[in-house]
Design a protein around this motif. Structure first.
Motif, PDB file in Angstrom:
ATOM      1  N   LEU A  99       0.831  -1.199   0.000  1.00 25.68           N
ATOM      2  CA  LEU A  99       0.000   0.000   0.000  1.00 25.68           C
ATOM      3  C   LEU A  99       0.867   1.251   0.000  1.00 25.68           C
ATOM      4  O   LEU A  99       1.931   1.284   0.623  1.00 25.68           O
ATOM      5  CB  LEU A  99      -0.912   0.003   1.224  1.00 25.68           C
ATOM      6  CG  LEU A  99      -1.933  -1.126   1.296  1.00 25.68           C
ATOM      7  CD1 LEU A  99      -2.696  -1.071   2.607  1.00 25.68           C
ATOM      8  CD2 LEU A  99      -2.873  -1.088   0.121  1.00 25.68           C
ATOM      9  N   PRO A 100       0.415   2.306  -0.684  1.00 23.99           N
ATOM     10  CA  PRO A 100       1.187   3.546  -0.675  1.00 23.99           C
ATOM     11  C   PRO A 100       1.195   4.152   0.728  1.00 23.99           C
ATOM     12  O   PRO A 100       0.261   3.973   1.503  1.00 23.99           O
ATOM     13  CB  PRO A 100       0.435   4.449  -1.656  1.00 23.99           C
ATOM     14  CG  PRO A 100      -0.924   3.871  -1.771  1.00 23.99           C
ATOM     15  CD  PRO A 100      -0.810   2.403  -1.460  1.00 23.99           C
ATOM     16  N   VAL A 101       2.262   4.875   1.032  1.00 19.46           N
ATOM     17  CA  VAL A 101       2.416   5.490   2.339  1.00 19.46           C
ATOM     18  C   VAL A 101       2.576   6.989   2.150  1.00 19.46           C
ATOM     19  O   VAL A 101       3.349   7.438   1.296  1.00 19.46           O
ATOM     20  CB  VAL A 101       3.653   4.915   3.069  1.00 19.46           C
ATOM     21  CG1 VAL A 101       3.866   5.603   4.401  1.00 19.46           C
ATOM     22  CG2 VAL A 101       3.512   3.415   3.246  1.00 19.46           C
ATOM     23  N   ALA A 102       1.843   7.756   2.941  1.00 22.47           N
ATOM     24  CA  ALA A 102       1.958   9.215   2.879  1.00 22.47           C
ATOM     25  C   ALA A 102       3.333   9.631   3.373  1.00 22.47           C
ATOM     26  O   ALA A 102       3.931   8.947   4.205  1.00 22.47           O
ATOM     27  CB  ALA A 102       0.874   9.858   3.734  1.00 22.47           C
ATOM     28  N   PRO A 103       3.847  10.745   2.883  1.00 27.37           N
ATOM     29  CA  PRO A 103       5.150  11.203   3.354  1.00 27.37           C
ATOM     30  C   PRO A 103       5.099  11.510   4.851  1.00 27.37           C
ATOM     31  O   PRO A 103       4.069  11.926   5.374  1.00 27.37           O
ATOM     32  CB  PRO A 103       5.423  12.466   2.541  1.00 27.37           C
ATOM     33  CG  PRO A 103       4.162  12.822   1.874  1.00 27.37           C
ATOM     34  CD  PRO A 103       3.266  11.637   1.904  1.00 27.37           C
TER      35      PRO A 103
END
Length: 147
Positions: free
Chosen positions: A104-108
Motif C-alpha cells: 500500500l502507498p504510504v503518505a510522506p
C-alpha cells in the motif's frame, strides 16, 4: 407498433448469433482447496478460503455496539500479475475499513519540507492579518485589486 415489436424480437434473435463467448477449457477453472464457513445465530461468522492458484482469504466478524453493526477483521493474499506476493490484513469497524500491507502507498512523513512559495504565501497572509488588526487595511481578502 407491431412492426417495432417484431423488429426488436428479430434483433434479439440475431444478437445471440453475433456474440460468441470466449472458448473455455478445463485450464480456466481454478480448484477451491479449502472453503470453511461458520455462521452463528447471534451474527458471529468466520470463513477461510484457499484456491489452487494461491489466493487465500480469511475473515471473522461479530455484531458490536447498540445498533448491532458488525466489526470484521481478516486478511487475503495472492500473487500479483508482476509476480509479487500481496498480503493484506484489515479491520473494519466504526472507524471504517483499515487496511495494512507492505504494497500500500504510504503518505510522506510529517513534517516534510514546505515549498518556498507556500512559505511566502503564509508570510504574506500573516502580514495582511497584522495590518488588518492595526486598522491599516479595511477591505476583505480576495478582492480583485489585491496584489
Amino acid at each position: 407498433m407491431k412492426f417495432v415489436v417484431f423488429a426488436l424480437l428479430v434483433a434479439v434473435a440475431f444478437a445471440d448469433r453475433l456474440y460468441e463467448a470466449p472458448a473455455r477449457d478445463a485450464s480456466d477453472e481454478i480448484a477451491i482447496l479449502r472453503d470453511d464457513r461458520v455462521m452463528e445465530d447471534d451474527g458471529r461468522y468466520n470463513f477461510d478460503m484457499e484456491t489452487a492458484n494461491g489466493i487465500a482469504m480469511s475473515e471473522s466478524g461479530s455484531p458490536s455496539g447498540e445498533e448491532g453493526a458488525v466489526h470484521s477483521a481478516g486478511s487475503f493474499s495472492y500473487t500479483a500479475p508482476d509476480g509479487s506476493d500481496i498480503h493484506l490484513q484489515y479491520v473494519a469497524d466504526e472507524k471504517g475499513f483499515q487496511p495494512q500491507g507492505d504494497h500500500l502507498p504510504v503518505a510522506p512523513e510529517f513534517p516534510h519540507p514546505i515549498p518556498d512559495f507556500v512559505l511566502r504565501q503564509i508570510e504574506k497572509a500573516a502580514e495582511e492579518d497584522a495590518r488588518s488588526a492595526r486598522g491599516e487595511v479595511s477591505r476583505s481578502y480576495g478582492t480583485p485589486d489585491d496584489d
